[in-house]
Design a protein around this motif. Structure first.
Motif, PDB file in Angstrom:
ATOM      1  N   THR A 249       0.856  -1.000  -0.113  1.00 33.79           N
ATOM      2  CA  THR A 249      -0.013  -0.026  -0.027  1.00 33.79           C
ATOM      3  C   THR A 249       0.968   1.338   0.053  1.00 33.79           C
ATOM      4  O   THR A 249       0.339   2.176  -0.587  1.00 33.79           O
ATOM      5  CB  THR A 249      -0.849   0.141   1.261  1.00 33.79           C
ATOM      6  N   LEU A 250       2.047   1.196   0.712  1.00 43.81           N
ATOM      7  CA  LEU A 250       2.600   2.414   0.827  1.00 43.81           C
ATOM      8  C   LEU A 250       3.566   2.650  -0.269  1.00 43.81           C
ATOM      9  O   LEU A 250       3.988   3.772  -0.561  1.00 43.81           O
ATOM     10  CB  LEU A 250       3.808   2.359   2.059  1.00 43.81           C
ATOM     11  N   LEU A 251       3.665   1.755  -1.251  1.00 46.17           N
ATOM     12  CA  LEU A 251       4.174   1.966  -2.465  1.00 46.17           C
ATOM     13  C   LEU A 251       3.426   3.016  -3.547  1.00 46.17           C
ATOM     14  O   LEU A 251       4.091   3.833  -4.335  1.00 46.17           O
ATOM     15  CB  LEU A 251       4.260   0.884  -3.566  1.00 46.17           C
ATOM     16  N   ARG A 252       2.185   3.070  -3.152  1.00 44.15           N
ATOM     17  CA  ARG A 252       1.396   4.078  -3.978  1.00 44.15           C
ATOM     18  C   ARG A 252       1.444   5.529  -3.073  1.00 44.15           C
ATOM     19  O   ARG A 252       1.226   5.580  -1.891  1.00 44.15           O
ATOM     20  CB  ARG A 252      -0.167   3.737  -4.042  1.00 44.15           C
ATOM     21  N   ALA A 253       1.717   6.692  -3.834  1.00 47.07           N
ATOM     22  CA  ALA A 253       1.893   7.762  -3.106  1.00 47.07           C
ATOM     23  C   ALA A 253       0.758   8.181  -2.482  1.00 47.07           C
ATOM     24  O   ALA A 253      -0.462   8.432  -2.913  1.00 47.07           O
ATOM     25  CB  ALA A 253       2.287   9.045  -4.099  1.00 47.07           C
ATOM     26  N   PRO A 254       0.611   8.435  -1.133  1.00 41.77           N
ATOM     27  CA  PRO A 254      -0.379   8.584  -0.219  1.00 41.77           C
ATOM     28  C   PRO A 254      -0.817   9.954  -0.542  1.00 41.77           C
ATOM     29  O   PRO A 254       0.060  10.977  -0.721  1.00 41.77           O
ATOM     30  CB  PRO A 254      -0.190   8.694   1.340  1.00 41.77           C
ATOM     31  N   ARG A 255      -2.225  10.359  -0.393  1.00 41.57           N
ATOM     32  CA  ARG A 255      -2.770  11.898  -0.590  1.00 41.57           C
ATOM     33  C   ARG A 255      -2.661  12.492   0.553  1.00 41.57           C
ATOM     34  O   ARG A 255      -2.951  11.970   1.745  1.00 41.57           O
ATOM     35  CB  ARG A 255      -4.035  11.675  -1.034  1.00 41.57           C
ATOM     36  N   GLN A 256      -2.487  13.728   0.600  1.00 38.57           N
ATOM     37  CA  GLN A 256      -2.079  14.425   1.820  1.00 38.57           C
ATOM     38  C   GLN A 256      -3.463  15.113   1.905  1.00 38.57           C
ATOM     39  O   GLN A 256      -4.119  15.845   1.303  1.00 38.57           O
ATOM     40  CB  GLN A 256      -1.045  15.430   1.573  1.00 38.57           C
ATOM     41  N   LEU A 257      -3.963  15.210   3.469  1.00 40.12           N
ATOM     42  CA  LEU A 257      -4.992  15.922   3.976  1.00 40.12           C
ATOM     43  C   LEU A 257      -4.673  17.270   4.539  1.00 40.12           C
ATOM     44  O   LEU A 257      -3.709  17.332   5.305  1.00 40.12           O
ATOM     45  CB  LEU A 257      -5.893  14.860   4.718  1.00 40.12           C
ATOM     46  N   SER A 258      -5.640  18.182   4.124  1.00 38.29           N
ATOM     47  CA  SER A 258      -5.091  19.426   4.856  1.00 38.29           C
ATOM     48  C   SER A 258      -6.300  19.473   5.979  1.00 38.29           C
ATOM     49  O   SER A 258      -7.751  19.548   5.968  1.00 38.29           O
ATOM     50  CB  SER A 258      -5.835  20.497   4.050  1.00 38.29           C
ATOM     51  N   LEU A 259      -5.739  19.314   7.394  1.00 39.54           N
ATOM     52  CA  LEU A 259      -6.863  18.993   8.457  1.00 39.54           C
ATOM     53  C   LEU A 259      -6.645  20.288   9.233  1.00 39.54           C
ATOM     54  O   LEU A 259      -5.651  21.168   9.473  1.00 39.54           O
ATOM     55  CB  LEU A 259      -6.206  17.951   9.289  1.00 39.54           C
ATOM     56  N   THR A 260      -7.880  20.620  10.083  1.00 37.45           N
ATOM     57  CA  THR A 260      -7.882  21.781  11.100  1.00 37.45           C
ATOM     58  C   THR A 260      -8.196  20.713  12.288  1.00 37.45           C
ATOM     59  O   THR A 260      -9.344  20.240  12.346  1.00 37.45           O
ATOM     60  CB  THR A 260      -9.064  22.716  10.763  1.00 37.45           C
TER      61      THR A 260
END
Length: 324
Positions: free
Chosen positions: A187-198
């Motif tokens: 799973t980590l081979l796929r570039a993970p999407r970054q979340l913008s969190l508050t």
């Protein structure tokens, strides 16, 4: 001290050792043969002379419905509700029992059994049942996410994807910790999407970009990855998030977690809280994982410690304790 002398927890009755048992069993959960599991339960309880009813569930969508029926019967007959299955099954049944004044027992069947092991409850069904029959009630902290109970952890972002991929690999290659580790690496081979969190907690608001946010409620799991868990004993939850990093750095964090050193990793943020609100920029609904099960929930996500404690039946006799 005998079971009948134990003080009740969260409004639950004290145990007499004669209560009828209503066992909600997820026949599709965990390891091994469901019929063999039912035969083991019947054989032991018949030999012990306990009244019981097995309530097997084949369709996971009916798990909550069956748990409600078990609760109704337990309240009517002064009984105990027992959940048999993986962490997701235990969590679903516990969510029905919480705050209802009925003792709760478990027969863990999952791969890791973090919840059961934290309270000395064995994954071996015979040992767990013997421990239950010599058990006492212990009040146990649980977490809530948007009002839904979780026992071990709740998360969003990369972690739910890891769980979904892990389940797919287990369906194909079988349930084992090695399969779980291998699926995570893939799973980590796929570039993970970054979340913008508050993140809003304890009167403070902060912004954070991260591929995942995990909220933990289990000291054993946190200990295994190297995150300090003392705040759980103070009635709080612990949040963990990874700062934006590349695939190699994520592999490094995975290795640190396996070596119980995630807490001192520079790319990991962790903090304790009583209540946490999480907004996700651009998302009205997000996929979350709770005790290994996947759900969609509206944002903002509200994490908090449940005001009631779960009246869990734990082993009293040391010979039935799981010390792993």
């Amino acid at each position: 001290m005998t079971p009948s002398q134990q003080s009740p927890a969260a409004g639950a009755r004290s145990l007499t050792g004669q209560e009828p048992l209503f066992i909600v069993l997820n026949t599709g959960s965990g390891r091994g043969d469901a019929q063999a599991l039912q035969d083991t339960i019947r054989g032991m309880l018949d030999a012990a002379g306990r009244r019981y009813e097995l309530m097997p569930v084949q369709d996971p969508s009916r798990l909550t419905e069956q748990a409600r029926e078990a609760l109704r019967r337990a309240r009517q007959e002064q009984g105990v509700v027992i959940a048999a299955g993986g962490d997701g099954t235990l969590s679903a049944v516990a969510g029905v029992v919480l705050g209802q004044g009925v003792p709760f027992g478990i027969l863990p069947q999952g791969t890791f059994n973090y919840f059961g092991r934290s309270y000395g409850i064995s994954q071996d069904t015979e040992t767990a049942l013997r421990g239950f029959l010599q058990g006492r009630i212990q009040p146990v902290q649980v977490g809530l996410l948007n009002g839904r109970l979780f026992l071990v952890n709740a998360s969003l972002g990369l972690y739910p994807q890891l769980l979904e991929d892990r389940e797919a690999y287990k369906q194909k290659y079988g349930r084992s910790r090695l399969v779980a580790l291998w699926s995570g690496m893939v799973t980590l081979l796929r570039a993970p999407r970054q979340l913008s969190l508050t993140l809003d907690y304890e009167g403070k608001a902060r912004s954070l970009r991260s591929p995942t946010l995990v909220v933990g409620n289990n000291p054993l799991q946190l200990e295994h990855i190297g995150i300090p868990a003392e705040e759980l004993e103070r009635g709080r939850l612990i949040a963990m998030a990874a700062r934006p990093v590349g695939t190699l750095a994520l592999y490094g964090l995975l290795l640190r977690g396996l070596a119980s050193r995630l807490g001192d990793a520079e790319h990991v943020v962790n903090f304790a809280f009583d209540r946490l609100s999480v907004g996700v920029r651009g998302r009205r609904r997000v996929k979350v994982a709770m005790d290994g099960e996947i759900f969609w929930m509206d944002t903002p996500l509200e994490f908090k410690v449940a005001p009631e404690r779960l009246p869990l039946v734990v082993p009293t006799d040391p010979q039935y304790l799981d010390r792993s």
